[in-house]
Design a protein around this motif. Structure first.
Motif, PDB file in Angstrom:
ATOM      1  N   ASP A 277     -37.386 -67.792   3.985  1.00 34.66           N
ATOM      2  CA  ASP A 277     -36.024 -67.544   4.580  1.00 34.66           C
ATOM      3  C   ASP A 277     -35.601 -68.051   5.804  1.00 34.66           C
ATOM      4  O   ASP A 277     -34.599 -68.694   5.966  1.00 34.66           O
ATOM      5  N   SER A 278     -36.538 -68.231   6.725  1.00 33.06           N
ATOM      6  CA  SER A 278     -36.414 -68.703   8.281  1.00 33.06           C
ATOM      7  C   SER A 278     -36.359 -70.086   8.293  1.00 33.06           C
ATOM      8  O   SER A 278     -35.969 -70.699   9.406  1.00 33.06           O
ATOM      9  N   GLY A 279     -36.907 -70.949   7.313  1.00 30.59           N
ATOM     10  CA  GLY A 279     -37.046 -72.366   7.886  1.00 30.59           C
ATOM     11  C   GLY A 279     -38.334 -72.687   8.542  1.00 30.59           C
ATOM     12  O   GLY A 279     -38.484 -73.655   9.037  1.00 30.59           O
TER      13      GLY A 279
ATOM     14  N   ASN B  84     -37.917 -76.489   7.497  1.00 29.49           N
ATOM     15  CA  ASN B  84     -38.884 -76.962   6.653  1.00 29.49           C
ATOM     16  C   ASN B  84     -39.652 -78.248   6.941  1.00 29.49           C
ATOM     17  O   ASN B  84     -40.328 -78.766   6.173  1.00 29.49           O
ATOM     18  N   VAL B  85     -39.735 -78.577   7.956  1.00 26.16           N
ATOM     19  CA  VAL B  85     -40.801 -79.423   8.693  1.00 26.16           C
ATOM     20  C   VAL B  85     -41.232 -79.480  10.016  1.00 26.16           C
ATOM     21  O   VAL B  85     -40.416 -78.937  10.641  1.00 26.16           O
ATOM     22  N   ARG B  86     -42.555 -79.619  10.399  1.00 26.05           N
ATOM     23  CA  ARG B  86     -42.823 -79.762  11.500  1.00 26.05           C
ATOM     24  C   ARG B  86     -43.078 -81.305  12.019  1.00 26.05           C
ATOM     25  O   ARG B  86     -43.736 -82.030  11.242  1.00 26.05           O
ATOM     26  N   GLU B  87     -42.483 -81.755  12.965  1.00 27.78           N
ATOM     27  CA  GLU B  87     -43.079 -83.277  13.406  1.00 27.78           C
ATOM     28  C   GLU B  87     -43.371 -83.266  14.968  1.00 27.78           C
ATOM     29  O   GLU B  87     -42.866 -82.641  15.728  1.00 27.78           O
ATOM     30  N   TRP B  88     -44.438 -84.044  14.854  1.00 29.14           N
ATOM     31  CA  TRP B  88     -45.282 -84.328  16.191  1.00 29.14           C
ATOM     32  C   TRP B  88     -44.678 -85.829  16.648  1.00 29.14           C
ATOM     33  O   TRP B  88     -44.776 -86.635  15.694  1.00 29.14           O
TER      34      TRP B  88
END
Length: 104
Positions: free
Chosen positions: A17-19, A56-60
């Motif tokens: 739910d939270s992203g 829905n994504v983590r970016e470095w």
């Protein structure tokens, strides 16, 4: 000017739910960040400038001296690890324009 290449590492994930990532996946993301930070920053090859998580994504975002050398160090750092679901992209950004929105 010493770090003209922007290298983005993206980890797409599913969330309920939270992203935001679930705890187990978040811990794996932290493991990846530690591995890359040690491999790239200790060698003076790249600087981690930004980590963004959400939708829905983590970016470095890393600024590096050069893509080839950076990717060589990444491959060495991750050689004995499980395969992470990450995608790499890179571009010339000698003026650090991608970082400008994050400057204080």
């Amino acid at each position: 000017a010493s770090y003209p290449q922007l290298i983005a590492v993206a980890w797409p994930y599913d969330s309920v739910d939270s992203g935001m990532p679930e705890e187990a996946e978040r811990l794996q993301m932290e493991r990846l960040e530690d591995l890359l930070s040690t491999a790239l920053e200790d060698e003076g090859n790249a600087i981690l400038t930004c980590v963004v998580t959400g939708n829905n994504v983590r970016e470095w975002q890393w600024y590096s001296r050069g893509v080839d050398e950076t990717m060589e160090l990444v491959n060495i750092a991750l050689a004995d690890e499980v395969e992470f679901p990450i995608e790499f992209s890179g571009e010339e950004d000698a003026d650090w324009e991608a970082f400008a929105p994050f400057e204080f």
